[in-house]
Scaffold this active site. Structure first.
Site, PDB file in Angstrom:
ATOM      1  N   ASP A 123       0.864  -1.181   0.000  1.00  0.00           N
ATOM      2  CA  ASP A 123       0.000   0.000   0.000  1.00  0.00           C
ATOM      3  C   ASP A 123       0.897   1.226   0.000  1.00  0.00           C
ATOM      4  O   ASP A 123       1.995   1.195   0.564  1.00  0.00           O
ATOM      5  CB  ASP A 123      -0.897   0.026   1.243  1.00  0.00           C
ATOM      6  CG  ASP A 123      -1.991  -1.029   1.212  1.00  0.00           C
ATOM      7  OD1 ASP A 123      -2.438  -1.396   0.115  1.00  0.00           O
ATOM      8  OD2 ASP A 123      -2.401  -1.484   2.291  1.00  0.00           O
ATOM      9  N   ASP A 141      -7.023  -1.635  -4.533  1.00  0.00           N
ATOM     10  CA  ASP A 141      -8.074  -1.270  -3.581  1.00  0.00           C
ATOM     11  C   ASP A 141      -9.030  -0.256  -4.196  1.00  0.00           C
ATOM     12  O   ASP A 141     -10.252  -0.340  -4.015  1.00  0.00           O
ATOM     13  CB  ASP A 141      -7.468  -0.677  -2.307  1.00  0.00           C
ATOM     14  CG  ASP A 141      -6.570  -1.646  -1.559  1.00  0.00           C
ATOM     15  OD1 ASP A 141      -6.783  -2.871  -1.658  1.00  0.00           O
ATOM     16  OD2 ASP A 141      -5.648  -1.169  -0.878  1.00  0.00           O
TER      17      ASP A 141
END
EC number: 3.4.23.36
Length: 168
Positions: A123, A141
């Site tokens: 991330d 995401d």
């Protein structure tokens, strides 16, 4: 019930592949250009911060001791197989639903790739306001969230298809 139409679904599988490629390229760049946990400010409310997510969305289960890797990988693989068949069964008029499912599929497979190869999901996108910070996320995401929003939109306002495929 609609038959499987894999040839018609190929363009949607292409969308999923594009999501996977964009996701993996950006994660690779982030992993090489950023220092783990060190923010690189972009704006006053947005930065890039490399993080390794051992859990699920929004870092749920991140400290669960390791079982979550295999559980989440199995879940993502199962959902992906379901989405592949779902897309192939959709009539041509349900393009928004197909697009939404392709985005979710690409996002799920992008994160699954990380989880299987690295043991965690990369991330790097962080949105914040003063001391309040949204959990770090990535392109996969984002694709999953946009796909889910499109599914809701389509279910509320999309073209209805009759039993035999005629649009209403």
């Amino acid at each position: 019930m609609h038959k499987l139409n894999v040839l018609a679904a190929l363009k949607w599988y292409g969308v999923a592949l594009l999501v996977i490629l964009l996701d993996q390229i950006t994660k690779n760049v982030a992993s090489h250009m950023l220092v783990l946990h060190q923010p690189e400010p972009i704006t006053s409310f947005f930065n890039f911060t490399l993080r390794h997510n051992f859990g699920a969305a929004f870092s749920m289960f991140h400290d669960a001791g390791g079982w979550q890797r295999w559980f989440l990988a199995l879940l993502a693989a199962g959902v992906s197989v379901l989405l592949i068949f779902w897309i192939a069964k959709l009539p041509k008029q349900k393009w928004m639903e197909a697009l939404a499912l392709a985005l979710v599929l690409g996002g799920a497979l992008g994160n699954l790739y990380d989880r299987m190869l690295l043991g965690y999901v990369v991330d790097f996108i962080v949105v914040h306001y003063k001391e309040h910070e949204w959990p770090a996320f990535n392109i996969a995401d984002s694709a999953i969230c946009i796909g889910a929003a499109l599914l809701v939109w389509d279910s509320l306002f999309g073209t209805k298809v009759a039993k035999y495929g005629d649009a209403k």
